[in-house]
Design an enzyme around this catalytic site. Structure first.
Site, PDB file in Angstrom:
ATOM      1  N   HIS A 141       0.829  -1.199   0.000  1.00 59.97           N
ATOM      2  CA  HIS A 141       0.000   0.000   0.000  1.00 59.97           C
ATOM      3  C   HIS A 141       0.870   1.258   0.000  1.00 59.97           C
ATOM      4  O   HIS A 141       2.078   1.184   0.226  1.00 59.97           O
ATOM      5  CB  HIS A 141      -0.930   0.022   1.217  1.00 59.97           C
ATOM      6  N   LYS A 145      -0.614   4.945   4.534  1.00 57.63           N
ATOM      7  CA  LYS A 145      -1.488   4.001   5.220  1.00 57.63           C
ATOM      8  C   LYS A 145      -0.912   3.692   6.597  1.00 57.63           C
ATOM      9  O   LYS A 145       0.249   3.283   6.716  1.00 57.63           O
ATOM     10  CB  LYS A 145      -1.656   2.715   4.403  1.00 57.63           C
TER      11      LYS A 145
END
Length: 250
Positions: A141, A145
């Site tokens: 990600h 995040k």
């Protein structure tokens, strides 16, 4: 027309949702909730309890710490709520179940249609492979995040474990010089960098053969689209706890 309250409206996913809702004449945002209110085409409040507008459904892409307060508001106003926020802990998941006894609640760690079809594929092949193949999950990600591993990685792991005869022990990352890497373990590994929207790979590694199933999100639109479909679906449901499987089967 479905009237929507957006929780986390000024976040990345909140802005994506706004863009998609503006293109859909059957949807409208009547209010937003965000810890930093700003000027918008609709009123934005710092907390759910300040919201005055009536709505058909709440869609939440905020932070897991905001979920308890949002559920209290939804229960008080009897408004269905779609919780698409990731990183929920046991406390918040228990609150979802409790709230679903009185109002419709939709929860999924991932709103993507593709991820949920992937889950069905994993559950189909795992029973034939679990005894002889190591199973590992790698998720990637963007560097903003906060939670790791991703809720989707845990969703995939739990979905695999649900169909295993012998349940796997989760190993979060691997380090050290004396790892046994048992078949009874399932490794879950997180990568964070750049602007990667989301990538999940499930690896089945046996003797002299490897099977990989991979899902890549090319934009955040796929999650927003799923959340909007969930909102339209949930607005017409009775009290209960719903998931993507219910939406796909509807």
């Amino acid at each position: 027309m479905k009237r929507i309250i957006l929780s986390g409206c000024n976040g990345r996913m909140g802005h994506v949702l706004q863009k998609l809702i503006q293109k859909n004449p059957d949807l409208t945002v009547v209010a937003g909730i965000d810890r930093v209110p700003t000027d918008a085409a609709f009123p934005i409040y710092a907390s759910a309890q300040e919201v005055q507008e009536d709505a058909d459904v709440i869609i939440d892409f905020s932070h897991y710490t905001a979920v308890p307060n949002l559920l209290a508001f939804a229960l008080d106003k009897k408004i269905p709520v779609v919780v698409a926020t990731t990183g929920l802990e046991d406390k918040e998941k228990t609150l979802l179940k409790e709230a679903s006894q009185s109002i419709p609640v939709f929860y999924s760690a991932n709103m993507s249609l593709g991820i949920n079809v992937l889950i069905k594929a994993l559950q189909a092949i795992t029973p034939s492979l679990e005894a002889d193949f190591n199973i590992e999950i790698i998720e990637k990600h963007h560097n903003q995040k906060k939670d790791a591993p991703s809720g989707t990685a845990l969703l995939l792991a739990d979905s695999i474990n649900d169909v295993c005869d012998v349940k796997k022990d989760y190993v979060f990352g691997r380090s050290g010089n004396d790892n046994e890497n048992k078949l009874s373990e399932m490794g879950i590994h997180a990568v964070r960098g750049g602007t990667i929207p989301g990538e999940h790979t499930v690896i089945y590694a046996g003797d002299d053969e490897i099977i990989e199933l991979k899902h890549t999100a090319l934009s955040r639109d796929i999650f927003a689209n799923g959340a909007l479909k969930a909102g339209v679906f949930l607005a017409d449901q009775s009290a209960g706890l719903y998931s993507m499987s219910d939406l796909l089967d509807a």
